[in-house]
Design a protein around this motif. Structure first.
Motif, PDB file in Angstrom:
ATOM      1  N   LEU A  13      25.730  94.220   8.964  1.00 48.87           N
ATOM      2  CA  LEU A  13      25.161  93.615   7.762  1.00 48.87           C
ATOM      3  C   LEU A  13      25.772  94.149   6.458  1.00 48.87           C
ATOM      4  O   LEU A  13      25.438  93.651   5.388  1.00 48.87           O
ATOM      5  CB  LEU A  13      23.646  93.821   7.742  1.00 48.87           C
ATOM      6  N   SER A  14      26.663  95.123   6.550  1.00 49.42           N
ATOM      7  CA  SER A  14      27.228  95.716   5.334  1.00 49.42           C
ATOM      8  C   SER A  14      27.966  94.708   4.444  1.00 49.42           C
ATOM      9  O   SER A  14      27.866  94.812   3.211  1.00 49.42           O
ATOM     10  CB  SER A  14      28.120  96.912   5.666  1.00 49.42           C
ATOM     11  N   PRO A  15      28.687  93.708   4.977  1.00 50.53           N
ATOM     12  CA  PRO A  15      29.282  92.714   4.073  1.00 50.53           C
ATOM     13  C   PRO A  15      28.225  91.925   3.290  1.00 50.53           C
ATOM     14  O   PRO A  15      28.405  91.651   2.100  1.00 50.53           O
ATOM     15  CB  PRO A  15      30.072  91.790   4.999  1.00 50.53           C
ATOM     16  N   LEU A  16      27.107  91.592   3.926  1.00 50.28           N
ATOM     17  CA  LEU A  16      26.016  90.903   3.243  1.00 50.28           C
ATOM     18  C   LEU A  16      25.425  91.794   2.150  1.00 50.28           C
ATOM     19  O   LEU A  16      25.201  91.348   1.021  1.00 50.28           O
ATOM     20  CB  LEU A  16      24.930  90.504   4.239  1.00 50.28           C
ATOM     21  N   PHE A  17      25.196  93.071   2.477  1.00 52.56           N
ATOM     22  CA  PHE A  17      24.642  94.012   1.501  1.00 52.56           C
ATOM     23  C   PHE A  17      25.598  94.193   0.316  1.00 52.56           C
ATOM     24  O   PHE A  17      25.155  94.289  -0.829  1.00 52.56           O
ATOM     25  CB  PHE A  17      24.345  95.359   2.147  1.00 52.56           C
ATOM     26  N   ALA A  18      26.888  94.252   0.583  1.00 51.95           N
ATOM     27  CA  ALA A  18      27.870  94.391  -0.495  1.00 51.95           C
ATOM     28  C   ALA A  18      27.859  93.156  -1.394  1.00 51.95           C
ATOM     29  O   ALA A  18      27.956  93.268  -2.623  1.00 51.95           O
ATOM     30  CB  ALA A  18      29.267  94.610   0.089  1.00 51.95           C
ATOM     31  N   GLY A  19      27.727  91.986  -0.801  1.00 49.81           N
ATOM     32  CA  GLY A  19      27.657  90.753  -1.586  1.00 49.81           C
ATOM     33  C   GLY A  19      26.416  90.701  -2.455  1.00 49.81           C
ATOM     34  O   GLY A  19      26.477  90.323  -3.631  1.00 49.81           O
ATOM     35  N   ILE A  20      25.286  91.113  -1.907  1.00 53.46           N
ATOM     36  CA  ILE A  20      24.045  91.148  -2.686  1.00 53.46           C
ATOM     37  C   ILE A  20      24.177  92.145  -3.831  1.00 53.46           C
ATOM     38  O   ILE A  20      23.796  91.854  -4.974  1.00 53.46           O
ATOM     39  CB  ILE A  20      22.839  91.498  -1.788  1.00 53.46           C
ATOM     40  N   ALA A  21      24.736  93.326  -3.551  1.00 52.40           N
ATOM     41  CA  ALA A  21      24.915  94.338  -4.595  1.00 52.40           C
ATOM     42  C   ALA A  21      25.811  93.808  -5.710  1.00 52.40           C
ATOM     43  O   ALA A  21      25.541  94.028  -6.898  1.00 52.40           O
ATOM     44  CB  ALA A  21      25.496  95.616  -3.999  1.00 52.40           C
ATOM     45  N   PHE A  22      26.857  93.090  -5.352  1.00 48.54           N
ATOM     46  CA  PHE A  22      27.761  92.525  -6.357  1.00 48.54           C
ATOM     47  C   PHE A  22      27.045  91.482  -7.211  1.00 48.54           C
ATOM     48  O   PHE A  22      27.197  91.463  -8.438  1.00 48.54           O
ATOM     49  CB  PHE A  22      28.995  91.917  -5.688  1.00 48.54           C
ATOM     50  N   LEU A  23      26.254  90.631  -6.600  1.00 47.62           N
ATOM     51  CA  LEU A  23      25.518  89.612  -7.354  1.00 47.62           C
ATOM     52  C   LEU A  23      24.495  90.238  -8.302  1.00 47.62           C
ATOM     53  O   LEU A  23      24.337  89.785  -9.439  1.00 47.62           O
ATOM     54  CB  LEU A  23      24.825  88.636  -6.403  1.00 47.62           C
ATOM     55  N   VAL A  24      23.820  91.279  -7.847  1.00 46.48           N
ATOM     56  CA  VAL A  24      22.861  91.965  -8.713  1.00 46.48           C
ATOM     57  C   VAL A  24      23.603  92.618  -9.876  1.00 46.48           C
ATOM     58  O   VAL A  24      23.170  92.556 -11.019  1.00 46.48           O
ATOM     59  CB  VAL A  24      22.036  93.008  -7.918  1.00 46.48           C
ATOM     60  N   TRP A  25      24.743  93.229  -9.601  1.00 40.13           N
ATOM     61  CA  TRP A  25      25.543  93.866 -10.645  1.00 40.13           C
ATOM     62  C   TRP A  25      26.031  92.832 -11.659  1.00 40.13           C
ATOM     63  O   TRP A  25      26.083  93.115 -12.860  1.00 40.13           O
ATOM     64  CB  TRP A  25      26.718  94.605 -10.026  1.00 40.13           C
ATOM     65  N   LEU A  26      26.394  91.642 -11.210  1.00 42.18           N
ATOM     66  CA  LEU A  26      26.905  90.601 -12.115  1.00 42.18           C
ATOM     67  C   LEU A  26      25.884  90.165 -13.163  1.00 42.18           C
ATOM     68  O   LEU A  26      26.270  89.728 -14.239  1.00 42.18           O
ATOM     69  CB  LEU A  26      27.332  89.367 -11.318  1.00 42.18           C
ATOM     70  N   THR A  27      24.605  90.266 -12.865  1.00 42.27           N
ATOM     71  CA  THR A  27      23.590  89.777 -13.794  1.00 42.27           C
ATOM     72  C   THR A  27      23.586  90.540 -15.105  1.00 42.27           C
ATOM     73  O   THR A  27      23.406  89.949 -16.161  1.00 42.27           O
ATOM     74  CB  THR A  27      22.179  89.818 -13.177  1.00 42.27           C
ATOM     75  N   ASP A  28      23.786  91.875 -15.061  1.00 46.03           N
ATOM     76  CA  ASP A  28      23.759  92.636 -16.311  1.00 46.03           C
ATOM     77  C   ASP A  28      24.694  93.845 -16.319  1.00 46.03           C
ATOM     78  O   ASP A  28      24.604  94.692 -17.193  1.00 46.03           O
ATOM     79  CB  ASP A  28      22.340  93.065 -16.657  1.00 46.03           C
ATOM     80  N   ARG A  29      25.575  93.929 -15.355  1.00 42.71           N
ATOM     81  CA  ARG A  29      26.570  95.003 -15.257  1.00 42.71           C
ATOM     82  C   ARG A  29      25.944  96.390 -15.190  1.00 42.71           C
ATOM     83  O   ARG A  29      26.493  97.372 -15.654  1.00 42.71           O
ATOM     84  CB  ARG A  29      27.570  94.953 -16.424  1.00 42.71           C
ATOM     85  N   GLN A  30      24.756  96.481 -14.606  1.00 43.22           N
ATOM     86  CA  GLN A  30      24.067  97.747 -14.388  1.00 43.22           C
ATOM     87  C   GLN A  30      24.048  98.030 -12.885  1.00 43.22           C
ATOM     88  O   GLN A  30      24.390  97.188 -12.074  1.00 43.22           O
ATOM     89  CB  GLN A  30      22.633  97.676 -14.924  1.00 43.22           C
TER      90      GLN A  30
END
Length: 80
Positions: A13-30
Protein backbone atom coordinates in the motif's frame (compact mmCIF):
# COMPACT_ATOMS: atom_id res chain seq x y z
CA UNK A 1 2.41 -13.91 11.70
CA UNK A 2 0.37 -10.72 12.02
CA UNK A 3 3.56 -8.63 11.94
CA UNK A 4 4.51 -10.26 8.64
CA UNK A 5 1.06 -9.59 7.17
CA UNK A 6 1.20 -5.97 8.37
CA UNK A 7 4.65 -5.50 6.84
CA UNK A 8 3.55 -6.97 3.50
CA UNK A 9 0.42 -4.80 3.41
CA UNK A 10 2.46 -1.72 4.28
CA UNK A 11 4.81 -2.41 1.39
CA UNK A 12 1.96 -3.10 -1.04
CA UNK A 13 0.00 0.00 0.00
CA UNK A 14 3.00 2.35 0.15
CA UNK A 15 2.42 3.74 -3.39
CA UNK A 16 -1.16 4.63 -2.40
CA UNK A 17 0.05 6.24 0.85
CA UNK A 18 2.69 8.23 -1.06
CA UNK A 19 0.03 9.47 -3.49
CA UNK A 20 -2.27 10.53 -0.66
CA UNK A 21 0.62 12.32 1.08
CA UNK A 22 1.45 14.16 -2.14
CA UNK A 23 -2.16 15.26 -2.64
CA UNK A 24 -2.40 16.52 0.94
CA UNK A 25 0.89 18.38 0.50
CA UNK A 26 -0.36 19.99 -2.74
CA UNK A 27 -3.28 21.68 -0.98
CA UNK A 28 -1.11 24.09 1.04
CA UNK A 29 2.53 22.95 0.75
CA UNK A 30 2.62 21.96 4.43
CA UNK A 31 3.47 18.62 6.00
CA UNK A 32 0.92 15.97 4.96
CA UNK A 33 1.12 14.31 8.36
CA UNK A 34 -0.50 15.06 11.70
CA UNK A 35 1.29 13.64 14.71
CA UNK A 36 -0.89 13.15 17.79
CA UNK A 37 0.29 12.04 21.21
CA UNK A 38 -1.79 9.18 22.58
CA UNK A 39 -1.76 7.23 25.81
CA UNK A 40 -1.06 3.54 25.53
CA UNK A 41 -0.75 0.62 27.89
CA UNK A 42 0.12 1.39 31.51
CA UNK A 43 0.05 5.14 30.82
CA UNK A 44 2.93 5.21 28.34
CA UNK A 45 2.61 7.72 25.51
CA UNK A 46 3.27 7.17 21.83
CA UNK A 47 3.08 9.25 18.66
CA UNK A 48 0.29 8.35 16.24
CA UNK A 49 0.91 9.54 12.68
CA UNK A 50 -2.12 10.29 10.51
CA UNK A 51 -2.73 12.04 7.21
CA UNK A 52 -3.63 15.66 7.88
CA UNK A 53 -7.26 16.43 6.96
CA UNK A 54 -7.39 19.96 8.38
CA UNK A 55 -5.44 23.05 7.42
CA UNK A 56 -2.01 23.28 9.07
CA UNK A 57 -1.92 25.25 12.30
CA UNK A 58 -5.62 24.79 12.96
CA UNK A 59 -6.28 23.67 16.50
CA UNK A 60 -9.82 22.69 17.40
CA UNK A 61 -8.91 21.97 21.05
CA UNK A 62 -11.10 18.87 21.15
CA UNK A 63 -14.08 20.52 19.45
CA UNK A 64 -16.08 18.51 16.95
CA UNK A 65 -15.75 19.66 13.34
CA UNK A 66 -18.93 20.08 11.33
CA UNK A 67 -19.41 18.69 7.83
CA UNK A 68 -18.96 22.07 6.11
CA UNK A 69 -16.15 23.30 8.38
CA UNK A 70 -13.74 25.56 6.46
CA UNK A 71 -10.77 24.11 8.38
CA UNK A 72 -11.12 20.78 6.55
CA UNK A 73 -9.11 20.58 3.33
CA UNK A 74 -10.72 19.32 0.09
CA UNK A 75 -8.59 16.15 0.23
CA UNK A 76 -9.46 15.88 3.93
CA UNK A 77 -13.14 15.69 3.08
CA UNK A 78 -12.45 12.65 0.89
CA UNK A 79 -10.19 11.01 3.48
CA UNK A 80 -12.74 11.49 6.25
Amino acid sequence: MTKVIAAVLLILLSPLFAGIAFLVWLTDRQSPFYIAQRTGLRGSTFAMVKFRTMRAGTSKDGAITAVGDSCITPIGRVLR
